[in-house]
Motif scaffolding. Sequence first.
Motif, mmCIF file in Angstrom:
data_model
loop_
_atom_site.group_PDB
_atom_site.id
_atom_site.type_symbol
_atom_site.label_atom_id
_atom_site.label_comp_id
_atom_site.label_asym_id
_atom_site.label_seq_id
_atom_site.Cartn_x
_atom_site.Cartn_y
_atom_site.Cartn_z
ATOM 1 N N PRO A 143 0.691 -1.175 0.179
ATOM 2 C CA PRO A 143 -0.080 0.016 -0.036
ATOM 3 C C PRO A 143 0.973 1.348 0.117
ATOM 4 O O PRO A 143 0.281 2.303 -0.372
ATOM 5 C CB PRO A 143 -0.922 -0.212 1.321
ATOM 6 N N TRP A 144 2.156 1.351 0.494
ATOM 7 C CA TRP A 144 3.019 2.592 0.515
ATOM 8 C C TRP A 144 3.404 2.649 -0.663
ATOM 9 O O TRP A 144 4.232 3.671 -0.832
ATOM 10 C CB TRP A 144 3.919 2.463 1.613
ATOM 11 N N SER A 145 3.516 1.755 -1.837
ATOM 12 C CA SER A 145 4.375 1.982 -3.036
ATOM 13 C C SER A 145 4.205 3.011 -3.925
ATOM 14 O O SER A 145 5.084 3.664 -4.529
ATOM 15 C CB SER A 145 4.208 0.764 -3.713
ATOM 16 N N ASN A 146 2.889 3.690 -3.748
ATOM 17 C CA ASN A 146 2.387 4.854 -4.469
ATOM 18 C C ASN A 146 2.398 6.050 -3.764
ATOM 19 O O ASN A 146 1.897 7.234 -4.221
ATOM 20 C CB ASN A 146 1.087 4.742 -5.190
ATOM 21 N N ARG A 147 2.873 5.988 -2.404
ATOM 22 C CA ARG A 147 2.980 7.131 -1.553
ATOM 23 C C ARG A 147 4.259 8.007 -1.856
ATOM 24 O O ARG A 147 5.222 7.593 -1.937
ATOM 25 C CB ARG A 147 2.737 6.730 -0.028
ATOM 26 N N LYS A 148 4.148 9.435 -1.439
ATOM 27 C CA LYS A 148 5.396 10.005 -1.752
ATOM 28 C C LYS A 148 6.334 9.796 -0.404
ATOM 29 O O LYS A 148 7.422 9.837 -0.470
ATOM 30 C CB LYS A 148 5.158 11.414 -1.962
ATOM 31 N N SER A 149 5.699 9.669 0.621
ATOM 32 C CA SER A 149 6.374 9.617 2.135
ATOM 33 C C SER A 149 5.626 9.047 3.214
ATOM 34 O O SER A 149 4.322 9.087 2.937
ATOM 35 C CB SER A 149 6.903 10.749 2.501
ATOM 36 N N ILE A 150 6.050 8.457 4.167
ATOM 37 C CA ILE A 150 5.504 8.055 5.471
ATOM 38 C C ILE A 150 6.015 8.606 6.556
ATOM 39 O O ILE A 150 7.040 9.377 6.382
ATOM 40 C CB ILE A 150 5.533 6.666 5.622
ATOM 41 N N LYS A 151 5.173 8.706 7.577
ATOM 42 C CA LYS A 151 5.724 9.096 8.934
ATOM 43 C C LYS A 151 6.700 7.896 9.556
ATOM 44 O O LYS A 151 6.165 6.767 9.397
ATOM 45 C CB LYS A 151 4.651 9.616 9.855
ATOM 46 N N LEU A 152 7.677 8.097 10.481
ATOM 47 C CA LEU A 152 8.402 6.980 10.746
ATOM 48 C C LEU A 152 7.761 6.226 11.681
ATOM 49 O O LEU A 152 7.631 4.863 11.655
ATOM 50 C CB LEU A 152 9.624 7.410 11.649
#
Length: 276
Positions: A143-152
């Motif tokens: 699910p994160w593959s298309n996100r620009k960034s995440i929070k740690l």
Amino acid sequence: VSSQIKHLEDQLNVRLFVRGEKGVSPTHCGAILYNYAKRMENLSKEAIGKISEITGNYEGKLMLGASSTVGDYIIPKIVGMFKKENPGIEVRLTISNKETIIRDLLDYNLDLGLIAGQANDELLIGNIVLVDEIFLVVSPEHPWSNRKSIKLEEILEVPLILRERNSATRQLIESTFEKNKIKLTDLNIFAEFSNYEAIKSAVESNLAVSFISKWACSREIHAGVLRKVDIENVKIIRNIYFVRRKKEAWNPAAKAFYKFFTNSQEVLLERDYRIV
């Protein structure tokens, strides 16, 4: 060797070694003689090195050590290029963890080491030659593959694969979490693997996410089988050092390799490891 030692003991009229329960160890006189022998060897190396610099003909043996990431993904290519220009130099490469490389340098089993992070030993001197970045990587199906960034702190919500305990990468990741007040016990650790190839395979299969050196995963990112995900306000950076014994003349072969590496590494590595 035993007969040569006996001859030397007879010549000096002292015992140089004693045999005990833990094996053979030098006597006080033996230790003194050893120190002078090392100084003589260093002077010989220094003299040969000066002549080699004048003639440009480098020969001899280079005992090179590298920690796992550097040894697996950077050094082999550099050694191949170096050998083409210096066929008279025999290169022996040892790939191991950082602690072993440092110990082998101190025990005179290596001439030069390439490690992630400082050696932290007063008998060694290090020079920064590369900068590494540790990437958070996921499968294209994650699910994160298309996100620009995440929070740690979002990493707490997903299975995570880490390198083995005491590896340089593992220590850096743990330090990053601790600095951001995230408890290691709160992580959902799926597995611990001792090499990046196994980690990449597991991440590609979408079993978990992981932290991997850019040197180890850049090709997979370019190929699209792994995705790099940025972490907001967090960059995990470490320096790569060439390390050698401080109070010792350069081994001519080691000096030639060091110069070759520092003069060529950007050109040699950029094509394969640049991440846009």
